[in-house]
Design a protein around this motif. Structure first.
Motif, PDB file in Angstrom:
ATOM      1  N   SER A 117       0.777   3.763  -8.799  1.00 17.78           N
ATOM      2  CA  SER A 117      -0.150   2.639  -8.940  1.00 17.78           C
ATOM      3  C   SER A 117       0.469   1.530  -9.789  1.00 17.78           C
ATOM      4  O   SER A 117       1.520   1.717 -10.424  1.00 17.78           O
ATOM      5  CB  SER A 117      -1.451   3.114  -9.595  1.00 17.78           C
ATOM      6  OG  SER A 117      -1.201   3.506 -10.944  1.00 17.78           O
TER       7      SER A 117
ATOM      8  N   SER B  82       1.906   1.711  -3.600  1.00 17.96           N
ATOM      9  CA  SER B  82       0.811   2.035  -4.533  1.00 17.96           C
ATOM     10  C   SER B  82       0.274   3.442  -4.312  1.00 17.96           C
ATOM     11  O   SER B  82      -0.300   4.029  -5.228  1.00 17.96           O
ATOM     12  CB  SER B  82      -0.314   1.009  -4.401  1.00 17.96           C
ATOM     13  OG  SER B  82      -0.882   1.051  -3.103  1.00 17.96           O
ATOM     14  N   LYS B  83       0.440   3.979  -3.089  1.00 15.92           N
ATOM     15  CA  LYS B  83       0.005   5.350  -2.847  1.00 15.92           C
ATOM     16  C   LYS B  83       0.841   6.330  -3.668  1.00 15.92           C
ATOM     17  O   LYS B  83       0.349   7.375  -4.096  1.00 15.92           O
ATOM     18  CB  LYS B  83       0.138   5.703  -1.357  1.00 15.92           C
ATOM     19  CG  LYS B  83      -0.965   5.143  -0.488  1.00 15.92           C
ATOM     20  CD  LYS B  83      -1.007   5.801   0.884  1.00 15.92           C
ATOM     21  CE  LYS B  83       0.345   5.722   1.589  1.00 15.92           C
ATOM     22  NZ  LYS B  83       0.270   6.326   2.954  1.00 15.92           N
TER      23      LYS B  83
ATOM     24  N   HIS C 120       0.822  -1.206   0.000  1.00 18.41           N
ATOM     25  CA  HIS C 120       0.000   0.000   0.000  1.00 18.41           C
ATOM     26  C   HIS C 120       0.859   1.261   0.000  1.00 18.41           C
ATOM     27  O   HIS C 120       0.545   2.247  -0.686  1.00 18.41           O
ATOM     28  CB  HIS C 120      -0.935  -0.012   1.215  1.00 18.41           C
ATOM     29  CG  HIS C 120      -1.846   1.171   1.286  1.00 18.41           C
ATOM     30  ND1 HIS C 120      -2.813   1.425   0.343  1.00 18.41           N
ATOM     31  CD2 HIS C 120      -1.913   2.201   2.188  1.00 18.41           C
ATOM     32  CE1 HIS C 120      -3.453   2.536   0.639  1.00 18.41           C
ATOM     33  NE2 HIS C 120      -2.919   3.028   1.769  1.00 18.41           N
ATOM     34  N   ARG C 121       1.966   1.232   0.749  1.00 17.31           N
ATOM     35  CA  ARG C 121       2.848   2.398   0.815  1.00 17.31           C
ATOM     36  C   ARG C 121       3.445   2.723  -0.557  1.00 17.31           C
ATOM     37  O   ARG C 121       3.740   3.888  -0.869  1.00 17.31           O
ATOM     38  CB  ARG C 121       3.969   2.144   1.826  1.00 17.31           C
ATOM     39  CG  ARG C 121       4.834   0.940   1.498  1.00 17.31           C
ATOM     40  CD  ARG C 121       5.966   0.711   2.492  1.00 17.31           C
ATOM     41  NE  ARG C 121       6.645  -0.551   2.252  1.00 17.31           N
ATOM     42  CZ  ARG C 121       7.543  -0.747   1.307  1.00 17.31           C
ATOM     43  NH1 ARG C 121       7.860   0.252   0.505  1.00 17.31           N
ATOM     44  NH2 ARG C 121       8.116  -1.937   1.161  1.00 17.31           N
TER      45      ARG C 121
END
Length: 538
Positions: free
Chosen positions: A413, A409-410, A406-407
């Motif tokens: 993407s 993809s923030k 997540h870190r």
């Protein structure tokens, strides 16, 4: 006396009428108006004829001699397989017997009556006959003479396939084509000729049997959507589908492997037997109901299955597994089910929104791709863990992840990672196929395929070395070395080729020439042609 006066009055009246006709009416205008009315009357009568007037004049009704049938095989055998054949049809036209005047009059009257009857039937059943209407493609084949087209239409399915095979073997040389980018193909001349003949000749019969949702209900979303999109576009096709099985060159088994799995598989049972038995019973039903399966033992039938289990659900029917043309995403040549040269490797496409299948299409320039190689995904199968073992966090230029954190993809993407990478790694998972190959093409990233036993899609026509890199599983430790050994100019050519390749891997709601639907259908057509032994047919 009274009668005499009446006679004089009549004479005076006649003189006045004659004077008006002679001196007051413009005869030129009257003749012109009459001519216009006559022309309109003739045009109206022509428009009511059941066939065009030119056809009645150029091709008068005649009776074909039985010698046509005696000499038909000879004509086919002697037919020259060249592009000039279209100009030599007169040698091979059917023979016509000479009729005396009485017989010709009787035959003509019978033909006229038949034509009038056919015309009435066509008007009352337009919605049925529209499916089998001949639709000629927008291609050079349209330039063929009417006689040539009629000759091809007169052939049996096997004879038409033999004719096509000869034509392809003697395909005219293509130097430059505005629709086809030559570096992508092994032999663009052969592919172009084969494709044109597919458009002209191919007819597919789709079995109506089978209940939803397993049959006739395309699944258009997710990683297995290729089988659904093909089913939808095939069943909607007016150009290729025929309702007359006697005219068919191929027979389509319209089931979805994904829908079969959802409907018949018992969760956590690890038992595919119910699925394979279901398909076995379906094929046996078709074989008992129709003569077409038994005629060729299924070799002119085809199926399209993208689910990983697609090949394994065929094992309970020997002819289905061995003879049928199988378009499979799981195109593994090591398991003995997928047969190279006969079966078709089906591209696996991930469609997240069926209404917008082309979302995020396109990529960045070479100068805007700082990442050498990228991969993110679940750790399925034996190859991906090996990739992580050697390259995760080992080199800044090679970005290897499990599921994208997540870190990360923030900041960037998954699609942006592919658009910012020179090479996109496509390792196999549990099975050899991967949707990342098509994703890389969509994002204009050169795919690096790591799957030793994978049959590449459209390998019979595409030159995969022009736009991809294939790395052996044992060479994963040498991955960076292999990629850096490719010269910049070579990479730039490959990346440009990927952009030119996109059109062949795109689903369109309304199919266009050379798109993914047509490329899959062409591979199936080409496989069927390879089965034809010309010497046996001719």
């Amino acid at each position: 006396m009274h009668s005499f006066s009446n006679m004089m009055k009549i004479r005076k009246l006649l003189r006045k009428i004659i004077a008006i006709l002679m001196f007051r009416i413009d005869w030129k205008k009257l003749v012109f108006i009459g001519a216009i009315l006559t022309v309109f009357r003739i045009m109206f009568q022509i428009s009511t004829l059941p066939y065009p007037l030119t056809e009645w004049i150029l091709f008068p009704p005649s009776e074909i001699s039985s010698s046509r049938y005696l000499n038909h095989e000879k004509n086919l055998r002697e037919l020259p397989a060249s592009q000039d054949m279209r100009f030599k049809l007169s040698q091979h036209a059917p023979l016509v017997v000479s009729l005396n005047s009485t017989d010709r009059l009787n035959e003509t009257q019978q033909v006229l009556e038949r034509r009038e009857q056919v015309s009435r039937q066509q008007k009352s059943r337009k919605h049925v006959n529209a499916v089998d209407k001949v639709i000629f493609p927008s291609s050079p084949v349209r330039n063929m003479s009417n006689n040539m087209l009629r000759y091809i239409a007169s052939l049996t399915p096997d004879e038409a396939l033999a004719y096509a095979k000869r034509e392809i073997e003697n395909a005219p040389l293509v130097m430059d084509d505005q629709d086809l980018y030559t570096p992508l193909f092994k032999n663009v001349s052969t592919f172009k000729r084969s494709y044109e003949l597919m458009e002209l000749i191919l007819k597919v019969y789709i079995y109506k049997e089978g209940k939803r949702p397993i049959f006739h209900q395309p699944y258009l979303r997710g990683i297995y959507s290729s089988e659904g999109w093909f089913m939808k576009l095939m069943e909607d096709s007016r150009q290729f589908v025929t309702r007359d099985p006697q005219k068919a060159h191929l027979f389509y088994l319209p089931y979805s492997a994904r829908q079969l799995q959802k409907a018949r598989y018992v969760v956590n049972s690890h038992d595919l037997k119910p699925l394979s038995v279901f398909l076995r019973n379906y094929v046996n039903m078709l074989a008992s109901k129709y003569p077409f399966w038994n005629r060729t033992r299924g070799s002119d039938h085809f199926l399209v299955a993208c689910h990983d289990w697609g090949p394994y659900t065929l094992k309970d029917h020997e002819e289905l597994s061995r003879n049928t043309i199988k378009a499979l995403c799981n195109a593994d040549i090591s398991e003995g089910i997928f047969v190279s040269g006969k079966d078709v490797s089906l591209p696996e496409t991930t469609i997240r929104n069926p209404r917008r299948p082309l979302r995020n299409l396109g990529g960045k320039r070479v100068s805007q791709r700082p990442i050498l190689a990228f991969f993110a995904g679940n750790m399925h199968g034996p190859v991906r863990p090996k990739l992580l073992k050697y390259w995760r966090d080992k080199d800044e230029s090679i970005r290897i992840y499990g599921p994208l954190p997540h870190r990360v993809s923030k900041v960037m993407s998954y699609p942006e990672h592919m658009k910012s990478s020179k090479y996109c790694l496509c390792p196999m998972g549990y099975e050899v196929n991967s949707p990342r190959i098509v994703e890389a093409i969509y994002y204009e990233c050169v795919p690096v395929i790591i799957a030793d036993n994978f049959a590449l899609p459209f390998i019979e026509v595409l030159n995969w070395t022009a736009f991809s890199v294939v790395v052996s599983e044992k060479d994963i430790p040498r991955l960076k070395e292999i990629l850096l050994s490719i010269p910049l100019r070579r990479y730039q050519a490959m990346q440009n080729n990927v952009k030119m390749l996109q059109k062949h891997f795109i689903w369109n709601s309304k199919p266009t020439r050379y798109d993914l639907f047509h490329m899959i259908l062409h591979s199936i057509w080409f496989s069927r042609l390879n089965q034809i032994q010309v010497s046996q047919v001719s």
